[in-house]
Design a protein around this motif. Sequence first.
Motif, short mmCIF file in Angstrom:
data_model
loop_
_atom_site.label_atom_id
_atom_site.label_comp_id
_atom_site.label_asym_id
_atom_site.label_seq_id
_atom_site.Cartn_x
_atom_site.Cartn_y
_atom_site.Cartn_z
N ALA A 58 0.83 -1.20 0.00
CA ALA A 58 0.00 0.00 0.00
C ALA A 58 0.86 1.25 0.00
O ALA A 58 0.58 2.22 -0.72
N GLN A 59 1.93 1.24 0.77
CA GLN A 59 2.83 2.40 0.81
C GLN A 59 3.54 2.58 -0.52
O GLN A 59 3.72 3.71 -0.99
N ALA A 62 1.02 4.20 -2.83
CA ALA A 62 0.84 5.62 -2.51
C ALA A 62 2.04 6.44 -2.95
O ALA A 62 1.89 7.55 -3.49
N THR A 63 3.23 5.92 -2.76
CA THR A 63 4.43 6.64 -3.19
C THR A 63 4.48 6.76 -4.70
O THR A 63 4.84 7.81 -5.23
N ASP A 65 1.89 6.80 -6.75
CA ASP A 65 0.88 7.79 -7.15
C ASP A 65 1.33 9.21 -6.87
O ASP A 65 1.09 10.12 -7.65
N ASN A 66 1.99 9.39 -5.74
CA ASN A 66 2.50 10.71 -5.39
C ASN A 66 3.59 11.15 -6.38
O ASN A 66 3.65 12.31 -6.78
N TYR A 94 -2.35 14.17 -0.47
CA TYR A 94 -2.53 12.80 -0.94
C TYR A 94 -2.04 11.75 0.06
O TYR A 94 -2.79 10.83 0.40
N PRO A 95 -0.80 11.83 0.56
CA PRO A 95 -0.38 10.79 1.51
C PRO A 95 -1.14 10.85 2.83
O PRO A 95 -1.33 9.81 3.47
N GLY A 98 -4.41 9.14 2.13
CA GLY A 98 -4.12 7.72 1.96
C GLY A 98 -3.87 7.02 3.28
O GLY A 98 -4.38 5.92 3.53
N MET A 102 -6.00 4.05 5.08
CA MET A 102 -5.39 2.79 5.50
C MET A 102 -5.81 2.44 6.92
O MET A 102 -6.15 1.29 7.22
N CYS A 125 -11.99 3.44 -4.49
CA CYS A 125 -10.82 3.84 -5.29
C CYS A 125 -11.22 4.07 -6.75
O CYS A 125 -10.79 5.06 -7.36
#
Length: 142
Positions: A58-59, A62-63, A65-66, A94-95, A98, A102, A125
């Motif tokens: 998941a991280q 997210a990274t 996407d960022n 965003y993070p 996110g 989570m 999503c």
Amino acid sequence: MGISLAAAQAAPKYFFAHQIGHNVHTSTSVQAAQPAGTARPANAGRFLVLPILVLILAQMGATGDNGALSLATSALTSELGATTAQIQLANMIYPLVGGAFMIAGGLAGTIVGWKRTFRGGILLCAVGEVVLAAAPSMAVFI
């Protein structure tokens, strides 16, 4: 506790790992402290690793996407008329959102079940991605 102070001081990493329930190699002094009939299932170690793997994936998502948002700066500026401050705001929010999802997803998973939570998360999503793709302005995008 069932273990002497001398045994705990002799092998502190084994003592603390044993007390919190991790499936690690233990010294003989700690193994002797386990009460009879409290054997752990053979697959207990797998369940300790699975949540960590899910969070790592998941991280990473997210990274990624960022990072994609940072690469799309010129397109956001030309197509949505975004200012630098708006892009920076989107990149900061965003993070945080996110991470909040989570935590909420983990709580929802324990309450309503993992399959239902996963399906709801996928649906949320997908709806979010469609809204972002059709965003007419940067205010909707953020």
